[in-house]
Scaffold this active site. Structure first.
Site, PDB file in Angstrom:
ATOM      1  N   SER A 242      10.560  26.731  15.361  1.00  0.00           N
ATOM      2  CA  SER A 242       9.414  26.673  16.471  1.00  0.00           C
ATOM      3  C   SER A 242       9.730  25.455  17.410  1.00  0.00           C
ATOM      4  CB  SER A 242       8.103  26.180  15.919  1.00  0.00           C
ATOM      5  OG  SER A 242       8.293  25.531  15.020  1.00  0.00           O
ATOM      6  N   HIS A 300       6.710  20.347  17.922  1.00  0.00           N
ATOM      7  CA  HIS A 300       6.228  21.489  19.106  1.00  0.00           C
ATOM      8  C   HIS A 300       6.172  20.617  20.374  1.00  0.00           C
ATOM      9  CE1 HIS A 300       4.037  23.972  15.697  1.00  0.00           C
ATOM     10  NE2 HIS A 300       5.430  23.980  15.460  1.00  0.00           N
TER      11      HIS A 300
END
Length: 339
Positions: A242, A300
């Site tokens: 991610s 992230h």
């Protein structure tokens, strides 16, 4: 939303923060003592492979000094620069090869395949350039996911496919961990998001620049995770694609802020890409400030910020200024003969 799992060695209560999948082992076992004992050893090793993180939970985490981040920082810069240079050379070679084929009319010697190879060739030809980039990335992620299921690989996977600032191996796991997923749901969610955006971003950047952005976002997000863990005293393991995918999202949502997006199971509710990246980054920033422990919010944020940086500055002032690199490569590849 793409997720990167944050696996703590232990929390304040000593409870494991990762729920791992369980499996049922079925086998025919004869009623002999020897076979039963062998079957028990096999099932015990398989159960150990189901949860390679459970023993880590009993280990008390030790603080990591900021000085230990110097090596990962240098690796991040070197890897990012090498990735961009490598992508530029790859593009140069691809264009050169295509031009050479056109000039020499090599296409007339193309042999047509039959059977399953023809079907594969037709399927591959029907894919967009973005999907052609997605397929090998997804394949590598699936291979690593399957490797987690092999008991003999457990120690290697924990050492090299989990990003951990406290580990003795801190550099290569920063990029290898971006191809690593232990949970099938984690893998499926990340690959679905990457597939959804791959066509658009490759159309905007080209496959070479996309790969450079993807890999660089992965290693930069891992360094952001290391920095957060060390600065706030949250040592632990992280894995997942991610961080790299957030780099893709950061670029796409900045490049096309008015594009309408929807959630997979709620297609009736749509929102703009610009709003989506703002909400996602706000949630990740909140998670960092409040110390949320299930997702690696720092990774992230690092990936998304690099994607936004690449759209705002990197594409124009790094990628578009690559002529000196290509000139040097051209001279290396085709040295001038002495007069």
């Amino acid at each position: 939303m793409a997720t990167r799992t944050f696996l703590y060695l232990a929390d304040a209560t000593g409870k494991c923060l990762l729920t791992l999948p369980s499996y049922t082992v079925k086998s025919k076992v004869s009623h002999t003592y020897t076979n039963l004992r062998g079957f028990k050893r096999w099932t015990d090793s398989f159960k150990q492979a189901e949860n390679p993180f459970k023993n880590l939970n009993k280990t008390k985490p030790t603080p990591v000094q900021l000085s230990k981040l110097l090596k990962p920082f240098g690796f991040t810069i070197a890897f990012t620069a090498s990735t961009i240079v490598g992508a530029a050379i790859w593009e140069y070679e691809r264009v050169r090869k295509q031009t050479y084929r056109i000039v020499n009319h090599f296409r007339q010697f193309h042999s047509s395949k039959i059977g399953w190879r023809k079907d594969m060739e037709l399927w591959w030809g029907s894919l967009t350039e973005g999907q052609k980039m997605f397929v090998p990335i997804c394949f590598l992620n699936v291979l690593v996911f399957l490797a987690w299921r092999i008991p003999a690989f457990q120690s290697t996977m924990l050492r090299y496919f989990c990003a951990n600032p406290a580990s003795s191996a801190t550099c290569w796991p920063m990029i290898l961990s971006t191809f690593s997923h232990y949970s099938f749901l984690h893998l499926a969610a990340n690959m679905y998001v990457l597939h959804s955006f791959s066509t658009g971003i490759v159309a905007a950047l080209g496959k070479e620049q996309f790969l450079a952005l993807y890999l660089s976002s992965g290693v930069i997000s891992s360094f952001a995770s290391h920095l957060y863990k060390v600065a706030f005293g949250f040592p632990g393991l992280s894995l997942g694609a991610s961080g790299a995918i957030m780099g893709v999202l950061g670029f796409v949502c900045t490049q096309y802020p008015d594009t309408r997006l929807a959630i997979l199971f709620l297609p009736m509710y749509t929102f703009t890409a610009g709003m989506a990246i703002k909400v996602i980054m706000s949630l990740d920033l909140t998670g960092c400030l409040l110390g949320w422990k299930y997702l690696d919010h720092a990774a992230h944020l690092g990936g998304a910020l690099f994607g936004i940086f690449w759209h705002s500055w990197g594409n124009a002032y790094i990628w578009q200024k690559r002529e000196p690199i290509l000139t040097i490569w051209h001279e290396i590849r085709n040295p001038r003969k002495p007069q």
